[in-house]
Design an enzyme around this catalytic site. Sequence first.
Site, PDB file in Angstrom:
ATOM      1  N   ASP A  77      79.033  82.870  28.083  1.00 54.91           N
ATOM      2  CA  ASP A  77      79.230  81.496  27.624  1.00 54.91           C
ATOM      3  C   ASP A  77      80.695  81.129  27.906  1.00 54.91           C
ATOM      4  O   ASP A  77      81.498  81.962  28.335  1.00 54.91           O
ATOM      5  CB  ASP A  77      78.869  81.333  26.148  1.00 54.91           C
ATOM      6  CG  ASP A  77      78.568  79.870  25.813  1.00 54.91           C
ATOM      7  OD1 ASP A  77      78.929  78.981  26.620  1.00 54.91           O
ATOM      8  OD2 ASP A  77      77.978  79.588  24.756  1.00 54.91           O
TER       9      ASP A  77
HETATM   10  C1  BGC Z   1      78.115  76.214  25.103  1.00 59.05           C
HETATM   11  C2  BGC Z   1      77.038  76.459  26.125  1.00 59.05           C
HETATM   12  C3  BGC Z   1      77.281  75.599  27.338  1.00 59.05           C
HETATM   13  C4  BGC Z   1      78.650  75.920  27.883  1.00 59.05           C
HETATM   14  C5  BGC Z   1      79.001  75.189  29.165  1.00 59.05           C
HETATM   15  C6  BGC Z   1      79.499  76.301  25.689  1.00 59.05           C
HETATM   16  O1  BGC Z   1      80.470  75.870  24.811  1.00 59.05           O
HETATM   17  O2  BGC Z   1      77.961  77.132  24.042  1.00 59.05           O
HETATM   18  O3  BGC Z   1      75.780  76.213  25.552  1.00 59.05           O
HETATM   19  O4  BGC Z   1      76.284  75.791  28.282  1.00 59.05           O
HETATM   20  O5  BGC Z   1      79.611  75.594  26.911  1.00 59.05           O
HETATM   21  O6  BGC Z   1      79.305  73.877  28.944  1.00 59.05           O
END
Ligand code: BGC
Length: 748
Positions: free
Chosen positions: A281
């Site tokens: 993530d």
């Molecule tokens: C989130 C993810 C997301 C990623 C990219 C993160 O902060 O937890 O779900 O896909 O950012 O934007």
Amino acid sequence: MKRQLRFILAGILMFSSLIACNGGGNVNDPMEEQVEKLLGQMTLREKIGQMHQVSPGNINEVMTQLENGEIGSMLNVTNPDMVNQIQEIAMKKSRLGIPVLMSRDVIHGYKTIFPIPLGQAATFNPLIVEEGARVAAVEASADGIRWTFAPMIDVSRDARWGRMAESYGEDSYLNAVMGVAAVKGFQGDSLNRPTSIAACAKHFVGYGAAEAGKDYNSTFITERMLRNTYLPPFEAVAKAGCATFMTSFNDNDGVPSTGNSFILKDVLRKEWKYDGMVVTDWASATEMVAHGFCKDRKEAAEKAVNAGVDMEMVSGSFIEHLESLVKEGKVSETNVDEAVRNILRLKFRLGLFENPYVSTAQSVKYAPEHLAKAKVAAEQSVILLKNIEEVLPLGKRVHTIAVVGPMADAPHDQLGTWVFDGEKTHTQTPLKALREMYGSEVRIIYEQGLAYSRDKRTDGIAKAVAAARQADVVLAFVGEEAILSGEAHSLADLDLRGAQKQLIDALSKIDKPLVTVIMAGRPLTIAEEVEKSDAVLYSFHPGTMGGPALADILFGKVVPSGKTPVTFPKMVGQLPIYYAHNHTGRAPSGKETLIDDIPLEAGQTSLGCSSFYMDAGFGPLFPFGYGLSYTTFAYDKLHLSADTLRMNEILTITANLTNTGKYAGTEVVQLYVRDKVGSVTRPVKELKGFQRIALQPGETKTVTFELPISDLAFWNIDMKKVVEPGEFTLWIGTNSSDGLSADFEVLN
Ligand code: BGC
């Protein structure tokens, strides 16, 4: 930014000549061979480059990195010209000509916004989810996006957690079914098509169990619970070919997912034989330093790669440190090779080597057929929670309606969380739709009352009440602004915000039927408002076409069929709350005695010593799977093909469903099972199947479920997935706390 790019697109894209000269060699070779061949030509630095995902900041820096083969993927580039220019550099200027994987959070629509995933779950219709994802893929791929970070299939049982909005709710089976449908929709029948985008199952794993519903918080999920509840949706999408997985932010029992080799290697790779790609993530690799799990960024890179991560999202510790980690023997090059194989395989699967470019001449965004599908999705997502004296649908006796409340005309907020690309100018709000679709049939008086959901100013309430007095019925649109749910937007209080409670209270005091329509990103604690309203419709943020969907439901052109994908609590203190809880030794039964009914100086055991709250009682406000219709349904003639079965057999269950009311309608028929005795305590009920059945008034259909006995397997006392012989009860019914039931036995 465009001007800063060193390469001008015009006239220089020669797609065909690029195909043959890439490091991928002859693209007609079987894919694995191509992967190996390309891998064999890569320097360690180039391999690590593939594991590096960036969100463009300094464009000159990015260009240099691209030329050096140091970027595998980029997020958030949505300008197709720029996508093409980036690919041009990667393909022509880098040594091996490896295309870049372009990604974006396309969660519940790209331009045409569908209901939030929680709303899509309320449809209990996987086809809706699949079509929504397909529309999103068609629109997003037109801008060059070939990888989305969806579906989120985190089992979510605590409405304080803002991200419940992005999930398919509290149930493991429902998340699995909807997750698979989303993967099918995003990826289409082959990843290789230009409109297919790779899906990403997230967040692996357990993120939805964040302690106290606070985002990014720790989880404490035992291995058995992980395997019985949180992992099954992920296993289902892995088996359905979901191209990628994303690690979650949380640490479970002290181990951050991004450094957890048990889930990433033992479960995902060894048990499930997954050959897709795993991304962290956003900065979750280097956040292992903040977790206190790694001493610095270098150790974070080491632990992430050794645990089984293939690509690092934005935090850059791999590109900084992996080379020296390999040289020092802390990370083996074999591990790096395996990660790069997973990345290259995906790029081949997506057909990026053949055609990394996007054709800019497409006009699929907000296409009429996309809007039509978004409307049907919104219609099926709306849940009728209450309807006394048939206030709904609005009938011929209604000549004047008062439309009030902050969500009646909130084009930004009804789109819900995670909308980066959908524009509010395309949103059709309930007010607009009522005026356009029904304005010639009824007089509509609009008085907002409150400007937005958190608005505490009460001066507009009197005007809303005055409008209500002139009308035959009052439609009050309340709820949550989009920003009150989603990532990092957890809440400790789930009551209606601002002066919305006062607004509903004031409207309920005049002698007019009150229909409350709630648009929100989670189940709110609305016991009082339900009590004060004659009818209540719940619409998880319904997206671009929410207005027309609600207008048609209010006027009966569409009959509501949505069901709660999460249990609705009466009070926040009941959270987490979910129907599939384990049997306790002391389940409440008999009469519910609440706090004010307890006599003075009552004895210690006066309430029977069972598991409940003295102030909230035994149950929720609405159980999982709950939702009314304008018509009524009756269940009878439950029949089981056998009452004793062997492990390899299939139980056929039938029941008759009759539409006993006066409207054509659709019922979501639900099948639940209880394993009465296990080697470990078992849930009181588990959803095993559901079907949407459409019936004309007076019509009866026989509903059939086939239940393979193998579906009753669970992770038992020996941490083995088995069906334990013994007695079971099943229910077929209209929600998780109702239904016809029968017993059967499974023999060894
Ligand atoms: C989130 C993810 C997301 C990623 C990219 C993160 O902060 O937890 O779900 O896909 O950012 O934007």
